[in-house]
Design a protein around this motif. Sequence first.
Motif, mmCIF file in Angstrom:
data_model
loop_
_atom_site.group_PDB
_atom_site.id
_atom_site.type_symbol
_atom_site.label_atom_id
_atom_site.label_comp_id
_atom_site.label_asym_id
_atom_site.label_seq_id
_atom_site.Cartn_x
_atom_site.Cartn_y
_atom_site.Cartn_z
ATOM 1 N N ILE A 7 -72.267 15.622 94.237
ATOM 2 C CA ILE A 7 -72.882 15.568 95.552
ATOM 3 C C ILE A 7 -74.110 16.473 95.587
ATOM 4 C CG2 ILE A 7 -72.578 15.930 98.022
ATOM 5 C CD1 ILE A 7 -70.899 13.663 96.970
ATOM 6 N N THR A 8 -75.249 15.900 95.980
ATOM 7 C CA THR A 8 -76.446 16.679 96.287
ATOM 8 C C THR A 8 -76.870 16.307 97.708
ATOM 9 O OG1 THR A 8 -77.875 14.984 95.303
ATOM 10 C CG2 THR A 8 -77.182 16.798 93.869
ATOM 11 N N PHE A 9 -77.972 16.887 98.173
ATOM 12 C CA PHE A 9 -78.347 16.675 99.572
ATOM 13 C C PHE A 9 -79.837 16.409 99.734
ATOM 14 C CE2 PHE A 9 -74.447 19.084 99.790
ATOM 15 C CZ PHE A 9 -73.771 18.533 100.862
ATOM 16 N N HIS A 10 -80.166 15.560 100.721
ATOM 17 C CA HIS A 10 -81.530 15.453 101.238
ATOM 18 C C HIS A 10 -81.625 16.384 102.439
ATOM 19 C CE1 HIS A 10 -83.294 12.283 98.853
ATOM 20 N NE2 HIS A 10 -82.244 11.495 99.052
ATOM 21 N N TYR A 47 -68.676 17.553 87.505
ATOM 22 C CA TYR A 47 -70.097 17.222 87.623
ATOM 23 C C TYR A 47 -70.661 17.717 88.959
ATOM 24 C CZ TYR A 47 -68.291 13.708 84.343
ATOM 25 O OH TYR A 47 -67.639 13.089 83.347
ATOM 26 N N ASP A 48 -71.952 17.652 89.085
ATOM 27 C CA ASP A 48 -72.596 17.884 90.378
ATOM 28 C C ASP A 48 -72.705 16.539 91.074
ATOM 29 O OD1 ASP A 48 -72.882 20.603 89.981
ATOM 30 O OD2 ASP A 48 -74.767 20.356 88.906
ATOM 31 N N PRO A 68 -75.837 13.893 102.552
ATOM 32 C CA PRO A 68 -75.238 14.013 101.223
ATOM 33 C C PRO A 68 -75.569 12.789 100.378
ATOM 34 C CG PRO A 68 -73.564 13.420 102.813
ATOM 35 C CD PRO A 68 -74.825 13.663 103.599
ATOM 36 N N LYS A 69 -75.508 12.965 99.071
ATOM 37 C CA LYS A 69 -75.923 11.895 98.162
ATOM 38 C C LYS A 69 -74.993 11.873 96.953
ATOM 39 C CE LYS A 69 -79.873 12.614 96.156
ATOM 40 N NZ LYS A 69 -81.333 12.706 95.937
ATOM 41 N N ASN A 77 -79.576 7.046 92.809
ATOM 42 C CA ASN A 77 -78.527 7.768 93.514
ATOM 43 C C ASN A 77 -78.346 7.210 94.926
ATOM 44 O OD1 ASN A 77 -78.038 9.498 91.303
ATOM 45 N ND2 ASN A 77 -79.817 10.729 91.885
ATOM 46 N N THR A 88 -74.295 11.235 93.237
ATOM 47 C CA THR A 88 -75.017 11.114 91.974
ATOM 48 C C THR A 88 -74.454 9.926 91.213
ATOM 49 O OG1 THR A 88 -75.443 13.482 91.853
ATOM 50 C CG2 THR A 88 -75.597 12.241 89.799
ATOM 51 N N SER A 119 -78.059 17.463 107.157
ATOM 52 C CA SER A 119 -78.670 16.929 105.942
ATOM 53 C C SER A 119 -77.836 15.763 105.446
ATOM 54 C CB SER A 119 -78.781 18.018 104.865
ATOM 55 O OG SER A 119 -77.511 18.567 104.599
#
Length: 235
Positions: A93-96, A90-91, A117-118, A162, A120, A115
């Motif tokens: 980890i995403t980022f602000h 999966y994806d 990390p987030k 998230n 999901t 940045s």
Amino acid sequence: MKITFFPTIIDPSLPEPKPAVKNLPEWYKSIPRYIEGEKKPPSDGIGTNATIKACMPVLDVMTSGYLIFSSADVFIEKNETGKFYSWANYDLITFHGQKQVTGYPKLQEKLELGSVPKFTNHWIVQTPKGYSSLFITPFHHDLPFTILPAIVDTDTYFNAVNFPFLPDPNFEGLIPKGTPIAQVLPFCRENWEMNIEKIEDSKTQQNNFTRVLRELNTTFFDKYKKTHWKAKNYK
């Protein structure tokens, strides 16, 4: 009262949320309830020989609400530009971006990529009308990250929440799938008004304080548990 978790993906291996009481940290389970395992009053007659395991307020906060777990492995390692995140499925980890968190106290000291990390989250949380949810780092779990706490009105917001997080700057290694990443505490939204009493006007409260101390001093063990603690149930 009922809290419901809806999955956002179809995957039989997706870790399901659990009541926090069913996932106590290993350090807590392994320590004795009393110093050197002996349930006896201290030799000097002062204080107690109980460990943190006998502290009901610690147990209450650790076992309240529900835990959400990571849906995939995350591996964190440092490279020449800072830290690198990878994941197995999966994806996750995403980022602000950095500009989204400008001004957040001491944030740049904790981040090496500039940045946030987030995680999901693959679960939607739904609570009864009038109830919101506090999302926070699982209490007293030894984790290499801290999520940014938030309150969401989960009675109307039918969407996955998230979890932006700050990694431990000294941590490198694996955060395995199934690691608790957020503790969910549902609560009733109510209006509150603060009151501060002057000490000369609070005879009733002073009497209550004296009464509580007297009650606590009538027993050697589990003072608070025996006199004031009330069970909390999350199933």
